[in-house]
Design a protein around this motif. Structure first.
Motif, PDB file in Angstrom:
ATOM      1  N   SER A  59       0.879  -1.068   0.087  1.00 61.31           N
ATOM      2  CA  SER A  59       0.046  -0.141   0.000  1.00 61.31           C
ATOM      3  C   SER A  59       0.791   1.099   0.061  1.00 61.31           C
ATOM      4  CB  SER A  59      -0.749   0.053   1.203  1.00 61.31           C
ATOM      5  OG  SER A  59      -1.920  -0.959   1.214  1.00 61.31           O
ATOM      6  N   ALA A  60       1.997   1.342   0.680  1.00 60.14           N
ATOM      7  CA  ALA A  60       2.818   2.394   0.717  1.00 60.14           C
ATOM      8  C   ALA A  60       3.453   2.544  -0.456  1.00 60.14           C
ATOM      9  CB  ALA A  60       3.872   2.361   2.267  1.00 60.14           C
ATOM     10  N   ALA A  61       3.864   1.555  -1.050  1.00 62.48           N
ATOM     11  CA  ALA A  61       4.682   1.776  -2.425  1.00 62.48           C
ATOM     12  C   ALA A  61       3.686   2.183  -3.429  1.00 62.48           C
ATOM     13  CB  ALA A  61       5.197   0.385  -2.665  1.00 62.48           C
ATOM     14  N   LEU A  62       2.443   1.728  -3.622  1.00 64.28           N
ATOM     15  CA  LEU A  62       1.494   2.014  -4.376  1.00 64.28           C
ATOM     16  C   LEU A  62       0.938   3.523  -4.395  1.00 64.28           C
ATOM     17  CD1 LEU A  62      -0.600  -1.285  -5.239  1.00 64.28           C
ATOM     18  CD2 LEU A  62       0.820  -0.022  -6.737  1.00 64.28           C
ATOM     19  N   LEU A  63       0.743   3.653  -3.110  1.00 64.38           N
ATOM     20  CA  LEU A  63       0.232   5.046  -2.697  1.00 64.38           C
ATOM     21  C   LEU A  63       1.301   6.238  -3.251  1.00 64.38           C
ATOM     22  CD1 LEU A  63      -1.809   6.823  -1.802  1.00 64.38           C
ATOM     23  CD2 LEU A  63      -0.728   6.874   0.585  1.00 64.38           C
ATOM     24  N   SER A  64       2.740   6.139  -3.001  1.00 61.57           N
ATOM     25  CA  SER A  64       3.784   6.984  -3.358  1.00 61.57           C
ATOM     26  C   SER A  64       4.051   6.804  -4.775  1.00 61.57           C
ATOM     27  CB  SER A  64       5.006   6.271  -2.762  1.00 61.57           C
ATOM     28  OG  SER A  64       6.064   6.972  -3.292  1.00 61.57           O
ATOM     29  N   LEU A  65       3.734   5.781  -5.488  1.00 62.65           N
ATOM     30  CA  LEU A  65       3.783   5.825  -7.051  1.00 62.65           C
ATOM     31  C   LEU A  65       2.464   6.552  -7.739  1.00 62.65           C
ATOM     32  CD1 LEU A  65       5.332   4.880  -9.669  1.00 62.65           C
ATOM     33  CD2 LEU A  65       3.976   2.674  -9.480  1.00 62.65           C
ATOM     34  N   GLY A  66       1.348   6.287  -6.957  1.00 63.53           N
ATOM     35  CA  GLY A  66       0.222   6.925  -7.527  1.00 63.53           C
ATOM     36  C   GLY A  66       0.195   8.707  -7.156  1.00 63.53           C
ATOM     37  N   GLU A  67       0.732   8.904  -6.265  1.00 62.10           N
ATOM     38  CA  GLU A  67       0.927  10.386  -5.939  1.00 62.10           C
ATOM     39  C   GLU A  67       1.923  10.912  -6.912  1.00 62.10           C
ATOM     40  OE1 GLU A  67       2.071  10.411  -1.690  1.00 62.10           O
ATOM     41  OE2 GLU A  67      -0.117  10.601  -1.197  1.00 62.10           O
ATOM     42  N   ARG A  71       0.780  13.713  -9.905  1.00 57.43           N
ATOM     43  CA  ARG A  71       1.628  15.217  -9.641  1.00 57.43           C
ATOM     44  C   ARG A  71       2.375  15.427 -11.217  1.00 57.43           C
ATOM     45  NH1 ARG A  71       4.340  13.954  -5.661  1.00 57.43           N
ATOM     46  NH2 ARG A  71       6.269  13.661  -6.708  1.00 57.43           N
ATOM     47  N   GLU A  72       3.201  14.377 -11.597  1.00 57.82           N
ATOM     48  CA  GLU A  72       4.121  14.419 -12.782  1.00 57.82           C
ATOM     49  C   GLU A  72       3.037  14.581 -13.896  1.00 57.82           C
ATOM     50  OE1 GLU A  72       7.546  13.904 -13.143  1.00 57.82           O
ATOM     51  OE2 GLU A  72       7.870  14.194 -10.884  1.00 57.82           O
ATOM     52  N   LEU A  73       1.980  13.946 -14.063  1.00 53.61           N
ATOM     53  CA  LEU A  73       1.044  13.947 -15.051  1.00 53.61           C
ATOM     54  C   LEU A  73       0.046  15.033 -15.116  1.00 53.61           C
ATOM     55  CD1 LEU A  73       0.861  10.176 -16.039  1.00 53.61           C
ATOM     56  CD2 LEU A  73       2.528  11.734 -16.952  1.00 53.61           C
ATOM     57  N   GLY A  74       0.158  15.687 -13.846  1.00 55.10           N
ATOM     58  CA  GLY A  74      -1.040  16.931 -14.092  1.00 55.10           C
ATOM     59  C   GLY A  74      -2.337  16.511 -13.796  1.00 55.10           C
ATOM     60  N   ARG A  75      -2.344  15.702 -13.083  1.00 54.66           N
ATOM     61  CA  ARG A  75      -3.689  14.868 -12.752  1.00 54.66           C
ATOM     62  C   ARG A  75      -4.282  15.632 -11.462  1.00 54.66           C
ATOM     63  NH1 ARG A  75      -6.002  14.679 -17.048  1.00 54.66           N
ATOM     64  NH2 ARG A  75      -4.188  15.818 -17.476  1.00 54.66           N
ATOM     65  N   GLY A  76      -3.561  16.469 -10.978  1.00 50.05           N
ATOM     66  CA  GLY A  76      -4.103  16.879  -9.489  1.00 50.05           C
ATOM     67  C   GLY A  76      -3.754  16.046  -8.277  1.00 50.05           C
ATOM     68  N   ARG A  77      -4.611  16.328  -7.092  1.00 51.54           N
ATOM     69  CA  ARG A  77      -4.368  15.784  -5.968  1.00 51.54           C
ATOM     70  C   ARG A  77      -4.898  14.193  -6.085  1.00 51.54           C
ATOM     71  NH1 ARG A  77      -6.863  14.206  -1.354  1.00 51.54           N
ATOM     72  NH2 ARG A  77      -8.825  15.229  -1.968  1.00 51.54           N
TER      73      ARG A  77
END
Length: 129
Positions: A59-67, A71-77
């Motif tokens: 969960s921590a790994a996926l959450l970090s990657l998702g955030e 951010r990098e693709l400009g999708r907001g929070r």
């Protein structure tokens, strides 16, 4: 997992009750866990056959990657991370600033209803943690 008995820690009891309510809200929700943003399990409502430590770390790994992706693709929070496997879904949603709610479902789950239940539980947990 709980070093302090639940009856002596009202916050822990509220967290446990919220997780159990979510897991019992639908036969298609198999497990739920509240995990710190560091990947440490706060509490869980899941069968004993599931590895709590693995769920926390993933969960921590996926959450970090998702955030980072949002951010990098400009999708907001980031609002939600959804992983679909042939046997079901892993759904992660922020629960306040310091935790994430991870839910495991069966493949047959009605996602709209699950998202609604998960959002409500995440908001409640966010007020507790």
């Amino acid at each position: 997992m709980n070093a302090i008995p639940l009856q002596h820690n009202p916050r822990a009891a509220q967290i446990r009750q919220t997780l159990e309510d979510l897991t019992s809200s639908s036969a298609d929700i198999e497990a739920s866990a509240l995990i710190s943003i560091d990947g440490l399990l706060i509490d869980a409502a899941m069968p004993q056959s599931m590895d709590e430590d693995r769920i926390g770390a993933m969960s921590a790994a996926l959450l970090s990657l998702g955030e980072r992706t949002a951010r990098e693709l400009g999708r907001g929070r980031l609002e939600r991370v959804l992983v679909q496997g042939e046997d079901g879904y892993v759904i992660m949603t922020a629960a306040g600033e310091e935790a994430v709610l991870t839910v495991l479902t069966r493949a047959e789950v009605k996602l709209g209803l699950a998202f609604l239940d998960i959002k409500r539980a995440a908001q409640a947990l966010g007020r507790i943690v």
